[in-house]
Design a protein around this motif. Structure first.
Motif, PDB file in Angstrom:
ATOM      1  N   PRO A  29     -34.076 -28.695  26.189  1.00  0.00           N
ATOM      2  CA  PRO A  29     -33.645 -29.317  27.439  1.00  0.00           C
ATOM      3  C   PRO A  29     -33.494 -30.820  27.287  1.00  0.00           C
ATOM      4  O   PRO A  29     -32.696 -31.429  27.970  1.00  0.00           O
ATOM      5  CB  PRO A  29     -34.766 -28.985  28.426  1.00  0.00           C
ATOM      6  N   ALA A  30     -34.193 -31.330  26.420  1.00  0.00           N
ATOM      7  CA  ALA A  30     -34.140 -32.772  26.228  1.00  0.00           C
ATOM      8  C   ALA A  30     -32.763 -33.221  25.754  1.00  0.00           C
ATOM      9  O   ALA A  30     -32.369 -34.362  25.936  1.00  0.00           O
ATOM     10  CB  ALA A  30     -35.194 -33.192  25.207  1.00  0.00           C
ATOM     11  N   ARG A  31     -31.999 -32.247  25.171  1.00  0.00           N
ATOM     12  CA  ARG A  31     -30.676 -32.604  24.682  1.00  0.00           C
ATOM     13  C   ARG A  31     -29.597 -32.435  25.767  1.00  0.00           C
ATOM     14  O   ARG A  31     -28.425 -32.563  25.499  1.00  0.00           O
ATOM     15  CB  ARG A  31     -30.336 -31.781  23.437  1.00  0.00           C
ATOM     16  N   GLY A  32     -29.973 -32.009  27.031  1.00  0.00           N
ATOM     17  CA  GLY A  32     -29.035 -31.960  28.157  1.00  0.00           C
ATOM     18  C   GLY A  32     -28.190 -30.710  28.215  1.00  0.00           C
ATOM     19  O   GLY A  32     -27.250 -30.653  28.978  1.00  0.00           O
ATOM     20  N   THR A  33     -28.473 -29.727  27.448  1.00  0.00           N
ATOM     21  CA  THR A  33     -27.684 -28.494  27.481  1.00  0.00           C
ATOM     22  C   THR A  33     -28.385 -27.476  28.375  1.00  0.00           C
ATOM     23  O   THR A  33     -29.610 -27.512  28.506  1.00  0.00           O
ATOM     24  CB  THR A  33     -27.528 -27.910  26.065  1.00  0.00           C
ATOM     25  N   PRO A  34     -27.604 -26.558  29.013  1.00  0.00           N
ATOM     26  CA  PRO A  34     -28.213 -25.655  29.999  1.00  0.00           C
ATOM     27  C   PRO A  34     -29.156 -24.640  29.348  1.00  0.00           C
ATOM     28  O   PRO A  34     -28.918 -24.181  28.234  1.00  0.00           O
ATOM     29  CB  PRO A  34     -27.013 -24.940  30.599  1.00  0.00           C
ATOM     30  N   THR A  35     -30.147 -24.332  30.137  1.00  0.00           N
ATOM     31  CA  THR A  35     -31.073 -23.294  29.681  1.00  0.00           C
ATOM     32  C   THR A  35     -30.568 -21.963  30.212  1.00  0.00           C
ATOM     33  O   THR A  35     -29.839 -21.929  31.205  1.00  0.00           O
ATOM     34  CB  THR A  35     -32.482 -23.548  30.238  1.00  0.00           C
ATOM     35  N   PRO A  36     -30.882 -20.842  29.623  1.00  0.00           N
ATOM     36  CA  PRO A  36     -30.429 -19.551  30.139  1.00  0.00           C
ATOM     37  C   PRO A  36     -30.954 -19.347  31.565  1.00  0.00           C
ATOM     38  O   PRO A  36     -32.090 -19.734  31.841  1.00  0.00           O
ATOM     39  CB  PRO A  36     -31.054 -18.539  29.181  1.00  0.00           C
ATOM     40  N   PRO A  37     -30.081 -18.756  32.489  1.00  0.00           N
ATOM     41  CA  PRO A  37     -30.524 -18.586  33.874  1.00  0.00           C
ATOM     42  C   PRO A  37     -31.690 -17.608  33.973  1.00  0.00           C
ATOM     43  O   PRO A  37     -31.765 -16.652  33.207  1.00  0.00           O
ATOM     44  CB  PRO A  37     -29.293 -18.029  34.568  1.00  0.00           C
ATOM     45  N   THR A  38     -32.514 -17.907  34.945  1.00  0.00           N
ATOM     46  CA  THR A  38     -33.640 -17.006  35.155  1.00  0.00           C
ATOM     47  C   THR A  38     -33.167 -15.830  35.980  1.00  0.00           C
ATOM     48  O   THR A  38     -32.075 -15.854  36.564  1.00  0.00           O
ATOM     49  CB  THR A  38     -34.757 -17.720  35.922  1.00  0.00           C
ATOM     50  N   LEU A  39     -34.003 -14.824  36.110  1.00  0.00           N
ATOM     51  CA  LEU A  39     -33.672 -13.618  36.875  1.00  0.00           C
ATOM     52  C   LEU A  39     -33.439 -13.965  38.346  1.00  0.00           C
ATOM     53  O   LEU A  39     -32.518 -13.434  38.995  1.00  0.00           O
ATOM     54  CB  LEU A  39     -34.825 -12.613  36.735  1.00  0.00           C
ATOM     55  N   LYS A  40     -34.245 -14.884  38.842  1.00  0.00           N
ATOM     56  CA  LYS A  40     -34.134 -15.293  40.253  1.00  0.00           C
ATOM     57  C   LYS A  40     -32.782 -15.971  40.525  1.00  0.00           C
ATOM     58  O   LYS A  40     -32.110 -15.693  41.520  1.00  0.00           O
ATOM     59  CB  LYS A  40     -35.277 -16.258  40.582  1.00  0.00           C
ATOM     60  N   GLU A  41     -32.438 -16.846  39.529  1.00  0.00           N
ATOM     61  CA  GLU A  41     -31.159 -17.541  39.684  1.00  0.00           C
ATOM     62  C   GLU A  41     -29.989 -16.546  39.660  1.00  0.00           C
ATOM     63  O   GLU A  41     -29.039 -16.665  40.425  1.00  0.00           O
ATOM     64  CB  GLU A  41     -30.987 -18.577  38.570  1.00  0.00           C
ATOM     65  N   LEU A  42     -30.094 -15.579  38.776  1.00  0.00           N
ATOM     66  CA  LEU A  42     -29.034 -14.559  38.694  1.00  0.00           C
ATOM     67  C   LEU A  42     -28.929 -13.763  39.989  1.00  0.00           C
ATOM     68  O   LEU A  42     -27.843 -13.464  40.475  1.00  0.00           O
ATOM     69  CB  LEU A  42     -29.297 -13.617  37.511  1.00  0.00           C
TER      70      LEU A  42
END
Lengths: 274, 126
Positions: free
Chosen positions: A53-66
């Protein structure tokens, strides 16, 4: 065994051992290089899979977000379906309205032509012929007569007919039957359902008073319609109303233009010019 | 592409109503004739007609005789013919079609019906 032979054997053993250890060293170096390559590859893959995350790229979406995203998309879908349904309904309404306007346009064309033709001549016979043609061609009347009131004999007499001989249409006393009522009270008999009758035997299915300057001077009586005419439509009523309001005026205008006196409408004056 | 229709009808009132309906077809010119003889004169006049609409009951020459004459005329035998008549019986329709009419419409006419039939016979698509 001689001493020379022993030295030779030792030399061979040394040579073999040297070659053996050399091969072993080479193998070890190769294994180390391979190990280094694999470690490097592992690091690369780790970087690809778990991007920091420190490099500014997205993390995989969580189940809640999906789940939220799915809910949002479902809402959007519902809204679109609702909009589609509304547009479809509007489209159907426009189509129905266009159909109505087309129908109204046709009716207006019929009324325009009928009115235009009715007043296009000042020759009495031609005007009367136009009245007959309008009844045949526009309304689909088959058996009918055009009657005018004769104040002298207190009867209503036919001046033109179609589908029945004029002589067969007997004069109707004022106030008698449907025709008499139409002339006496100005009451039209107009029904959507067509009743098929015979003059002299049945009352007319349709009877429309003919007005001149607000006074009823005659009537159109129809006993039967063309076989293909199933029922009277709105435009037929309009045509009858048009004839009721204009036919006598057109005939009177023609009568006056034909040299008749202006002492007012008289049946005798009309009849003698036909 | 402009086309021309010949409307044969003795009643000026009815003729005007047919003309009114046909005027709503784009690029269709209309020529009127009072009866069968008048129609034959106009057909022989050199003008090209793409469709003919005729009444049956007319003085001098009726519509059925006109159909017969047109169908035996080398120059005009292929012209589509629409009969517009008060006669609604099946035998009247069959007789007209047997003589070579392409369509049969009964009076009182409905303008959309006339327009649709003429467009169909002329191959005009909306």
């Amino acid at each position: 065994m001689s001493g020379g032979d022993g030295d030779d054997l030792i030399a061979k053993q040394k040579e073999f051992l040297d070659a053996f250890f050399k091969k072993g060293a080479e193998l070890t170096e190769e294994l180390l290089r391979e190990n280094e390559k694999l470690r490097f590859r592992v690091v690369q893959l780790e970087e690809q899979l778990a991007v920091s995350p420190a490099r500014g790229t997205p993390t995989p979406p969580t189940l809640k977000e999906l789940a939220e995203r799915i809910h949002h998309l479902e809402e959007e879908r519902e809204q679109l379906l609702h909009r589609f349904s509304t547009v479809e309904k509007e489209s159907q309404q426009y189509e129905a309205r266009a159909h109505e306007i087309e129908h109204e346009n046709n009716n207006l064309a019929s009324l325009y032509v009928a009115s235009y033709q009715l007043h296009s001549s000042l020759e009495l016979r031609e005007v009367l012929q136009t009245v007959l043609e309008i009844l045949i061609n526009f309304v689909g009347a088959k058996t009918f007569g055009v009657f005018f009131a004769d104040d002298d004999s207190k009867t209503i007499k036919a001046v033109a007919s179609e589908g029945v001989e004029l002589a067969e249409l007997a004069p109707v006393p004022f106030g008698a039957g449907v025709i008499g009522a139409a002339v006496a009270a100005g009451e039209a008999r107009l029904e959507r359902k067509i009743a098929r009758g015979v003059p002299g035997k049945d009352e007319p299915a349709v009877c429309v008073p003919l007005r001149l300057s607000g006074r009823v001077v005659g009537a159109i009586a129809v006993w039967d319609f063309l076989g293909q005419k199933a029922e009277l439509e709105h435009v037929d009523f309009e045509i009858f109303n048009l004839l009721g309001a204009h036919a006598a005026n057109a005939l009177e205008a023609a009568r006056l233009a034909g040299g008749a006196g202006s002492s007012g409408f008289k049946f005798a004056s009309l009849a003698e010019r036909l | 592409m402009a086309r021309t229709a010949l409307v044969v009808e003795d009643s000026p009132t009815m003729r005007q109503l047919i003309v009114f309906a046909l005027k709503r077809i784009k690029d269709l010119e209309i020529v009127e004739a009072d009866d069968g003889v008048d129609a034959l004169k106009k057909l022989a006049g050199g003008q090209k007609f793409d469709i003919l609409l005729t009444d049956i009951n007319m003085p001098i020459m009726d519509g059925l005789k006109l159909v017969k004459r047109v169908r035996t005329d080398e120059q005009h035998k292929a012209i589509p013919i629409v009969i517009i008549s008060t006669e609604g019986a099946a035998e009247d329709r069959q007789r007209a079609l047997a003589l070579g009419a392409n369509a049969y419409i009964t009076k009182p006419i409905q303008a959309p019906q006339v327009i649709a039939k003429v467009k169909e016979l002329l191959g005009i698509k909306d």
